[in-house]
Design an enzyme around this catalytic site. Structure first.
Site, PDB file in Angstrom:
ATOM      1  N   HIS A 189      -1.724   6.798   4.008  1.00 57.14           N
ATOM      2  CA  HIS A 189      -0.373   6.721   4.542  1.00 57.14           C
ATOM      3  C   HIS A 189       0.213   8.163   3.812  1.00 57.14           C
ATOM      4  O   HIS A 189       0.000   8.468   2.648  1.00 57.14           O
ATOM      5  CB  HIS A 189       0.087   5.594   3.838  1.00 57.14           C
ATOM      6  N   CYS A 244       0.738  -1.209  -0.061  1.00 53.01           N
ATOM      7  CA  CYS A 244       0.150  -0.104   0.077  1.00 53.01           C
ATOM      8  C   CYS A 244       0.775   1.209   0.079  1.00 53.01           C
ATOM      9  O   CYS A 244       0.495   2.096  -0.550  1.00 53.01           O
ATOM     10  CB  CYS A 244      -1.061   0.047   1.056  1.00 53.01           C
TER      11      CYS A 244
END
Ligand SMILES: NC(=O)c1ccc[n+]([C@@H]2O[C@H](COP(=O)([O-])OP(=O)(O)OC[C@H]3O[C@@H](n4cnc5c(N)ncnc54)[C@H](OP(=O)(O)O)[C@@H]3O)[C@@H](O)[C@H]2O)c1
Length: 357
Positions: free
Chosen positions: A242, A149
């Protein structure tokens, strides 16, 4: 909605990525609403009962029940495309079995990511990887993986910059959200009032997979990008998204406005009009304090591509160093949305059977 949408299933549908798949596939124009596969722990429960996302459960699937789905059951029920959100380790053998039975698999798990004969794909970055490898042999399904990710966001921001800057090295420090660890995630007492400067194998995956995605095709294999990608990865107490602090050490010195233009104008998928492709894929923020997880995790247009755009901000150019922050939704761009976009590209490339066949 056309009636020849491809029959699908999600494996690991009760998990964090699985629920994002359900959200994206409930009313997809090209893929039929999925069967929901999970372990015996969730068997018989409805999607609404186990729903954990902040959006409400998608209406057409909310009363669908989880069931264990074996490869033979999937085959028997006519499933043509599987979206896999199974834990790594468990996923690999099962995904290979499905492909042998003629079912195509779009996987989030790490098991097949380093096999260079299997496409590791982010369509804006290396769509040609899929076309080079081409159609699977008759009777077999296609297997496509999406990356870790944090790599998924990084490569989208780096792709337009590489030809301009010819980097000597890329340094990246991540501030990764809790949902990156799936359900039930990090124990609350380990993360409240804390930052954990370790995520198992994450730094290695971020570097290795980014280099593969940004590499070049050679025959049917891929030559990874030689530029070192040096990573620090930390877990922070945000829910989704993130954040990454990036420093590119450049060999070339283009003016800042060319760098900004390259990021803004990057949109290689636009002519294909894939339903989940954000246009543009990079959103350049000019405010002093963006991007932020709370405000930018859902970046991306049209509505179906919410969470698929990578927000880039705080661009600072002091040659040879270009510094910026980026933010990307780990479970959408870095997870389920990335896989759905991969499947759309495969269908657009005519690598999947059209219709129920
Ligand atoms: N979270 C992220 O941001 C992220 C991003 C990119 C990639 N990934 C990858 O995506 C995959 C899924 O991650 P996640 O975060 O969604 O994990 P998760 O929340 O723990 O979900 C795991 C899923 O797998 C199912 N499962 C576990 N054991 C099973 C078994 N023996 N048979 C059938 N199903 C089983 C679970 O079903 P039950 O609930 O019934 O046990 C659940 O649906 C992992 O490979 C992960 O590395 C995650």
């Amino acid at each position: 909605m056309s009636e020849d949408r491809l029959p699908t299933a999600i494996l690991g549908a009760s998990g964090y990525i699985g629920q994002h798949f359900a959200r994206l596939l409930a009313d997809h124009p090209w893929f039929a609403p999925p069967l929901l596969g999970a372990s015996e722990r969730s068997e018989g429960r409805t999607l609404a009962e186990l729903w954990q996302l902040t959006d409400p459960p998608p209406e057409p699937l909310s009363e669908s029940r989880f069931e264990p789905l074996s490869p033979s059951a999937l085959r028997r029920r006519g499933v043509r495309v599987v979206f896999s959100a199974l834990p790594s380790g468990l996923a690999g053998a099962l995904e290979s079995d499905l492909v042998r039975r003629g079912i195509s698999v779009f996987s989030n798990a790490a098991d097949h990511r380093t096999d260079r004969s299997i496409p590791l794909l982010v369509p804006e970055v290396n769509a040609s990887r899929l076309t080079v490898l081409g159609r699977p042999p008759r009777g077999r399904g296609l297997l496509v993986t999406n990356p870790n990710c944090s790599a998924a966001g990084l490569v989208v921001a780096l792709a337009p910059l590489l030809p301009l800057l010819a980097p000597r090295a890329v340094h990246v420090s991540t501030y990764q959200a809790l949902s990156g660890a799936g359900f039930p995630g990090v124990p609350s007492l380990a993360i409240q009032d804390n930052v954990v400067p370790f995520i198992r194998e994450e730094e290695e995956k971020l570097a290795r997979e980014s280099q593969l995605l940004l590499g070049s095709n050679r025959h049917r294999s891929v030559v990874p990008l030689a530029t070192p990608i040096v990573a620090h990865c930390a877990r922070v107490a945000t829910r989704d998204g993130h954040l990454e602090a990036v420093t590119v050490e450049a060999r070339r010195r283009p003016p800042l406005d060319r760098i900004e233009r390259a990021l803004r104008e990057f949109d290689p998928l636009r002519p294909r009009a894939l339903p989940t492709a954000p246009s543009p894929p990079v959103v350049l923020r000019t405010e002093a304090d963006r991007p932020q997880p709370l405000r930018d995790r859902w970046a991306g247009a049209p509505a179906r591509a919410r969470g698929m755009a990578v927000s880039v901000g705080r661009l600072r150019w002091e040659p040879p160093y270009l510094r910026f922050f980026l933010l990307s939704h780990n479970a959408v761009r870095g997870g389920a949305g990335g896989s759905v976009l991969n499947a759309e590209l495969a269908l657009d490339e005519q690598l999947l059977p059209r219709g129920r066949g």
